[in-house]
Enzyme design. Structure first.
Site, PDB file in Angstrom:
ATOM      1  N   GLY A 309       0.829  -1.189   0.000  1.00 13.72           N
ATOM      2  CA  GLY A 309       0.000   0.000   0.000  1.00 13.72           C
ATOM      3  C   GLY A 309       0.866   1.242   0.000  1.00 13.72           C
ATOM      4  N   ASP A 310       0.396   2.322  -0.619  1.00 18.06           N
ATOM      5  CA  ASP A 310       1.075   3.601  -0.434  1.00 18.06           C
ATOM      6  C   ASP A 310       1.001   3.941   1.051  1.00 18.06           C
ATOM      7  OD1 ASP A 310       2.413   5.965  -0.885  1.00 18.06           O
ATOM      8  OD2 ASP A 310       1.150   6.582  -2.553  1.00 18.06           O
ATOM      9  N   CYS A 311       1.863   4.830   1.490  1.00 19.09           N
ATOM     10  CA  CYS A 311       2.063   4.997   2.929  1.00 19.09           C
ATOM     11  C   CYS A 311       0.863   5.683   3.589  1.00 19.09           C
ATOM     12  CB  CYS A 311       3.351   5.741   3.185  1.00 19.09           C
ATOM     13  SG  CYS A 311       4.768   4.829   2.549  1.00 19.09           S
ATOM     14  N   GLY A 312       0.095   4.883   4.315  1.00 16.98           N
ATOM     15  CA  GLY A 312      -1.127   5.346   4.957  1.00 16.98           C
ATOM     16  C   GLY A 312      -2.382   5.006   4.195  1.00 16.98           C
ATOM     17  N   ALA A 313      -2.241   4.432   2.994  1.00  9.77           N
ATOM     18  CA  ALA A 313      -3.408   4.180   2.146  1.00  9.77           C
ATOM     19  C   ALA A 313      -4.359   3.158   2.748  1.00  9.77           C
ATOM     20  CB  ALA A 313      -2.963   3.732   0.754  1.00  9.77           C
TER      21      ALA A 313
END
Length: 798
Positions: A309-313
């Site tokens: 996942g993108d960071c925090g997605a």
């Protein structure tokens, strides 16, 4: 976990107003603006190789190099307790000290050089080569250059990893398309064309990083990002964290995903990053249609490839998307949908709870962690010093070839937009002896790097490069990017300019206006800069303007001003950018690059919303990208001038034995040895003889466009099917350029997302000027080359 409490507090405070709103600004915690919110995820360094010689793992299957990577990874994961398993589902994996498994950081950057590494303050491992941004590199139209850059980055990354300062995977490349000119991260991409440019960049970069097509061992693990439909940061408060992009099936197949198909099927990328945004109501990281049906079942993603996942997605699946009812359910939805690793804290914070509530099983977690470790095994993580890349050291980073290539990439990427004959400058024996260098980019250093960069070995600004030349240089800033430094700065600049023989204004935009989490509100030149340029032009002295930055600005005022003698687009040229610009201006190098984005008039950014993802003209939307835009651009996609004159003519060998008609069934029935699919074979070769009729040696670049009225309306203006670059064409000499035109490149995408080859008349034309045109006909019945799968979510939200 460090940072968890603060991120919870901030995001909880947003909850009452954020959920369910389509136009709302959110705290953006992925970048340096708020590093304390994600402190654990941002950790760098400390990575070490497992001890497979005498450590606790040495007698287990994971250290058996004769076993299959999947079996080795599965054996390792089976040794983990449930708590240890949970603690290895995030980008900052804790490892398992009990069994000798080191911690591992998945988040490493390599957009245009090694970044997000544990750099030392001085000496060894204190820098990495910083190449031009991808938007610049792609403008060179040199696929070999892309591969060479990625190869050097992977060598330097390996050296940092061997020293415990980096990882074996990288969160690169960014292969999204630069659809709308306001996007702040367009600088990270290969431009606005998906099928040809972004896909070619993806293939060359990924195979360069990984050491070949599905190399064994992998040199590094590339990550194709951001999947999918991600190309807005915060335009008009539409936050990337909560954007729900409405994309037709046709546009999704035609424009927003073909580069991910090439990355997966052809380049064999081993990691893909799902994006912050939702598409048609479903967040990408919990979208099982994207992550399973498309990526794995249709795009042929490698069996043990993993999705990060993108960071925090993953958290965003809950807030602000509201797709899941709470963070725990967001984590469960994402892992089950196919997001294997969470760059964030949602997985390790909530999987104990999710497991207790029977939202996830141990098997769900094992699947994701096994995929990660199988890829690391492919990269030699458990192979000890016998791995062929373990002997790469700092001495391999200190390579003159790397620094030379950075300069070469910069010189090849510079686009000459306008020239009334003033360029190149002649020697000081002419009337030009003193140059006034003015503007916010005149003394640029780190500005030249764009974003996602590590410390460079050196930075050559335009000012330094010109000071080292044969000219006398006077310098004053005149104005900053968006404001004047003081009330007299412009008048001082005018005084300096009056005393010089020639003026160079170096300006444009930079990361104060375009970057991650920040889109532009317009595409005009900053008014303070345009005001000063106009005043400088009014002096009547020779004036050269450098337009810097990744996104285009409307330069029509400069294009139409006869007192602006030359205009150059320099992009983000990297550590040697100043030298490359000076060498282009003084004629030591000749420009040959072309724009890989359209330069639109300023009103383009005002007449329709930037979050309108529809490519085809509709209502206030005049059509997006060179394929569909119905207006008149300031400078076209593919525009670029030379210092010399070239003539191009069709070669006698152009086409396939000079055939002008091809039956579709016969074409698709041909044997295709050496090609995975028959449609990847060239239907014909667009072969052009290029002669330098001028008096300067120069590279030559060209783009091949197809246009047709075959198939249903509306029809695109044209589309790019190939490009090439010839090096060092001497005056009076000729070279032959061959651009293969594949069967697949002639297909169009229907409303269901299928790629269809239609019968009808086609033309392949050289460049926007259509210098050479090759016509041919496809006969017979239409044929579906690629079937878009039925969209359904395999995992329902909880």
């Amino acid at each position: 976990m460090p940072g968890a409490a603060s991120i919870v507090a901030v995001l909880a405070a947003l909850l009452p107003t954020a959920l369910g709103q389509a136009n709302q600004s959110y705290v953006d915690y992925n970048i340096e603006a708020n590093p304390d919110l994600f402190s654990e995820c941002l950790e760098t360094g400390g990575t070490s190789f497992p001890d497979c010689e005498s450590g606790p793992l040495s007698k287990t299957l994971v250290c058996d190099t004769s076993a299959k990577p999947h079996d080795r990874a599965a054996a390792l994961v089976s040794l983990l307790t449930f708590e240890e398993l949970v603690n290895n589902t995030a980008n900052t994996g804790h490892g398992a000290p009990r069994i000798g498994l080191p911690a591992y950081q998945v988040w490493n950057e390599a957009l245009h050089g090694v970044a997000h590494a544990d750099f030392s303050d001085a000496g060894g491992f204190s820098w990495s080569t910083s190449f031009p941004q991808p938007i610049s590199t792609m403008a060179a139209l040199n696929r070999t250059l892309i591969h060479q850059i990625a190869t050097i980055i992977s060598t330097q990354g390996r050296a940092f990893m061997n020293a415990g300062r980096y990882g074996l995977d990288v969160y690169s490349p960014n292969i999204n398309t630069f659809r709308h000119p306001v996007w702040g991260r367009g600088q990270e991409t290969p431009g606005e064309d998906a099928y040809c440019l972004a896909s070619t960049y993806a293939y060359e970069y990924i195979t360069g990083i990984q050491g070949g097509v599905d190399a064994n061992p992998l040199k590094l693990i590339a990550t194709a990002k951001h999947y999918a439909g991600y190309d807005i940061e915060n335009w008009d408060n539409h936050s990337r964290l909560g954007n729900d992009m409405q994309i037709t099936q046709q546009d999704l197949a035609e424009y927003y995903t073909p580069q991910f198909l090439v990355a997966s099927r052809d380049a064999k990328v081993h990691s893909v990053m799902c994006s912050y945004n939702a598409v048609n109501g479903v967040p990408s990281c919990s979208n099982s249609f994207f992550l399973q049906t498309l990526l794995r079942d249709t795009f042929d993603f490698v069996e043990d490839g993993y999705v990060s996942g993108d960071c925090g997605a993953v958290y965003n699946v809950f807030n602000p998307h509201g797709y899941a009812t709470n963070e725990s359910s967001a984590a469960a939805d994402s892992i089950r949908a196919g997001t294997d690793i969470d760059c964030g804290v949602s997985y390790p914070r909530h999987f104990q709870e999710s497991f207790h509530d029977q939202e996830v099983s141990r098997q769900d977690l094992e699947r994701g962690v096994t995929r990660l470790y199988a890829s690391l095994i492919r990269a030699g993580y458990f192979d000890g010093k016998t791995s062929p890349y373990r002997n790469i050291t700092w001495s391999d980073v200190v390579s003159t070839n790397a620094q030379n290539l950075s300069y070469e990439a910069a010189a090849q990427s510079i686009v000459l937009l306008k020239n009334d004959g003033i360029l190149p400058l002649t020697s000081t024996s002419s009337s030009t002896k003193t140059i006034a260098l003015i503007g916010p980019w005149a003394n640029a250093t780190t500005q030249m790097l764009g974003n996602y960069y590590g410390p460079a070995p050196y930075l050559i600004s335009p000012l330094q490069a010109f000071q080292d030349s044969e000219y006398k240089i006077t310098y004053t800033i005149g104005t900053n990017t968006t404001t004047d430094p003081d009330s007299t700065s412009q008048s001082t600049a005018l005084t300096t300019a009056k005393e010089a023989d020639l003026i160079i204004f170096a300006g444009g935009i930079d990361n104060t206006l375009e970057t991650e989490a920040q889109d532009r509100s317009n595409i005009t030149w900053p008014s303070n800069q345009l005001s000063l340029i106009t005043k400088l032009a009014d002096l009547g002295k020779p004036l050269i303007v450098l337009q810097m930055g990744g996104g285009q600005v409307d330069s029509s005022a400069l294009k139409n001003n006869k007192n602006v003698n030359a205009l150059i687009w320099g992009g983000y040229p990297g550590q040697s950018g100043g030298q490359a610009l000076a060498d282009i201006i003084t004629g030591k190098r000749a420009p040959a690059a072309r724009l890989v984005t359209t330069q639109y008039p300023a009103e383009y950014a005002e007449v329709f919303p930037a979050i309108d993802m529809n490519l085809r003209p509709n209502g206030s939307n005049p059509g997006q990208t060179y394929m569909w835009y119905t207006g008149t651009p300031v400078y076209e996609f593919g525009h670029g001038l030379f210092y010399t004159n070239f003539t191009a003519s069709a070669s006698a060998s152009s086409g396939t034995k000079n055939r002008t008609s091809f039956n579709i069934d016969e074409v698709l029935g041909r044997p295709h040895l050496g090609y995975k699919l028959v449609e990847q074979m060239p239907l014909l070769n667009f072969t052009v003889d290029v002669k330098n009729t001028g008096d300067r040696v120069s590279d030559y670049t060209a783009m091949a466009f197809v246009n047709t009225t075959a198939g249903p309306a509306p029809h695109p203006n044209k589309w790019l099917v190939g490009f090439d670059r010839l090096s060092a064409v001497e005056p009076g000499s000729a070279k032959t350029m061959v651009i293969p035109v594949t069967v697949d490149s002639l297909a169009r995408t229907d409303e269901e997302g299928n790629r269809v080859l239609y019968p009808g008349r086609y033309e392949v034309a050289l460049n926007n000027e259509r210098e050479v045109v090759l016509g041919f006909t496809l006969t017979g019945e239409k044929a579906v080359l690629f079937k878009w799968p039925k969209e359904e979510q395999l995992i329902a939200p909880q």
